[in-house]
Motif scaffolding. Structure first.
Motif, PDB file in Angstrom:
ATOM      1  N   GLN A   1       1.004  -0.825  -0.117  1.00  0.00           N
ATOM      2  CA  GLN A   1      -0.125  -0.420  -0.130  1.00  0.00           C
ATOM      3  C   GLN A   1       0.930   1.169   0.000  1.00  0.00           C
ATOM      4  O   GLN A   1       2.121   1.002   0.417  1.00  0.00           O
TER       5      GLN A   1
ATOM      6  N   TYR B   1       1.203   5.787   1.149  1.00  0.00           N
ATOM      7  CA  TYR B   1      -0.089   6.281   2.240  1.00  0.00           C
ATOM      8  C   TYR B   1       0.082   7.749   1.624  1.00  0.00           C
ATOM      9  O   TYR B   1       1.536   7.897   1.434  1.00  0.00           O
TER      10      TYR B   1
ATOM     11  N   GLN C   1       1.130  11.807   3.314  1.00  0.00           N
ATOM     12  CA  GLN C   1       0.370  12.414   4.494  1.00  0.00           C
ATOM     13  C   GLN C   1       0.674  14.090   4.251  1.00  0.00           C
ATOM     14  O   GLN C   1       2.039  14.364   3.838  1.00  0.00           O
TER      15      GLN C   1
ATOM     16  N   ALA D   1      -3.556  13.080   8.997  1.00  0.00           N
ATOM     17  CA  ALA D   1      -3.312  11.794   9.247  1.00  0.00           C
ATOM     18  C   ALA D   1      -2.858  11.243   8.148  1.00  0.00           C
ATOM     19  O   ALA D   1      -3.569  11.621   6.313  1.00  0.00           O
ATOM     20  N   PRO D   2      -2.502   9.829   7.262  1.00  0.00           N
ATOM     21  CA  PRO D   2      -2.224   9.640   6.498  1.00  0.00           C
ATOM     22  C   PRO D   2      -3.929   9.104   5.806  1.00  0.00           C
ATOM     23  O   PRO D   2      -4.327   8.510   6.580  1.00  0.00           O
TER      24      PRO D   2
ATOM     25  N   THR E   1      -4.871   6.464   1.910  1.00  0.00           N
ATOM     26  CA  THR E   1      -4.257   6.085   0.552  1.00  0.00           C
ATOM     27  C   THR E   1      -4.358   6.660  -0.471  1.00  0.00           C
ATOM     28  O   THR E   1      -5.177   6.677  -1.282  1.00  0.00           O
TER      29      THR E   1
ATOM     30  N   TYR F   1      -3.542   0.724  -3.048  1.00  0.00           N
ATOM     31  CA  TYR F   1      -3.557  -0.785  -1.938  1.00  0.00           C
ATOM     32  C   TYR F   1      -3.591  -1.548  -2.909  1.00  0.00           C
ATOM     33  O   TYR F   1      -3.569  -1.698  -3.787  1.00  0.00           O
TER      34      TYR F   1
ATOM     35  N   TYR G   1       4.084   7.266   2.338  1.00  0.00           N
ATOM     36  CA  TYR G   1       4.775   5.888   2.423  1.00  0.00           C
ATOM     37  C   TYR G   1       4.433   4.381   1.884  1.00  0.00           C
ATOM     38  O   TYR G   1       2.866   5.124   1.586  1.00  0.00           O
TER      39      TYR G   1
ATOM     40  N   GLN H   1       3.914   0.470   3.048  1.00  0.00           N
ATOM     41  CA  GLN H   1       3.656  -0.350   3.670  1.00  0.00           C
ATOM     42  C   GLN H   1       3.049  -1.719   3.212  1.00  0.00           C
ATOM     43  O   GLN H   1       2.503  -1.909   2.285  1.00  0.00           O
TER      44      GLN H   1
ATOM     45  N   PHE I   1       6.310  -0.543   7.643  1.00  0.00           N
ATOM     46  CA  PHE I   1       6.144   1.022   6.490  1.00  0.00           C
ATOM     47  C   PHE I   1       7.768   0.891   6.461  1.00  0.00           C
ATOM     48  O   PHE I   1       8.457   0.482   7.297  1.00  0.00           O
TER      49      PHE I   1
END
Lengths: 118, 111
Positions: free
Chosen positions: B35, B37, B39, B44-45, B47, B50, B90, B92, B102
């Motif tokens: 995934q 993300y 930020q 908050a992060p 998506t 995915y 990021y 993950q 992560f």
């Protein structure tokens, strides 16, 4: 649309236990199909997964934190909680809760900063 | 256990294309979904990709994801860069025990 909101003390003393709650709205924890995770971010740093819980109560924790972490669920309140014991300054971080679909975290709560200091 | 390694920072001009890599240290990148993300500061992060290459509804098709088994890495490509894309990104994934992992994050500057 599922939303999550963290709550709890913003300041915790060293050696004490950090306790946070995540309230889920727009969906039911007990409907199943999803896990519910806690993730933290140290100031100015990257993300660290803490652990998850399923509505049944089954849990899995990051081995690096396992000895100090407890995650619990209260389906009647549609909440899940994090307890982290014996905290030190190294536990100062923004703590996020997130819905977890087989380790795809979405959505996330807004996050709450917890500072460990005397 | 494995680690995911990302470049600390990348920069590119508006309208250009940038690719952010995420290299898995051990085990196959194809073994577990990746995934990505985004930020933004103080948020908050969220998506952007995915399951390696799937885009959530609402994410522009300027964002795409891929994996490359030969380099054991995943990549996030953003085309037609906009200033609003400036953020930390990021990657993950997870291990065989379902432990979330992560990457260290990449700061994208659009200048």
């Amino acid at each position: 649309q599922v939303q999550l909101q963290e709550s709890g003390p913003g300041l915790v003393k060293p050696s004490q236990t950090l306790s946070l709650t995540c309230t889920v709205s727009g969906g039911s924890i007990s409907s199943g199909g999803y896990y519910w995770s806690w993730i933290r971010q140290h100031p100015g740093k990257g993300l660290e997964w803490i652990g998850y819980i399923y509505y049944s109560g089954s849990t899995y924790y990051n081995p690096s934190l396992k000895s100090r972490v407890t995650i619990s669920v209260d389906t009647s309140k549609n909440q899940f909680s994090l307890r982290l014991s014996s905290v030190t300054a190294a536990d100062t971080a923004v703590y996020y809760c997130a819905r977890d679909f087989n380790r795809w975290f979405d959505p996330w709560g807004q996050g709450t900063l917890v500072t460990v200091s005397s | 256990n494995f680690m995911l390694t990302q470049p600390h920072s990348v920069s590119e001009s508006p309208g250009k294309t940038v690719t952010i890599s995420c290299t898995r240290s051990s085990g196959s990148i194809a073994s577990n979904y990746v995934q990505w993300y985004q930020q933004r500061p103080g948020s908050a992060p969220t998506t952007v990709i995915y399951e390696d290459n799937q885009r959530p509804s609402g994410v522009p098709d300027r964002f795409s994801g891929s994996i490359d088994s030969s380099s054991n890495s995943a990549s996030l490509t953003i085309s037609g860069l906009k200033t609003e894309d400036e953020a930390d990104y990021y990657c993950q994934s997870y291990d065989s025990s379902n432990r979330g992992v992560f990457g260290g994050g990449t700061k994208l500057t659009v200048l």
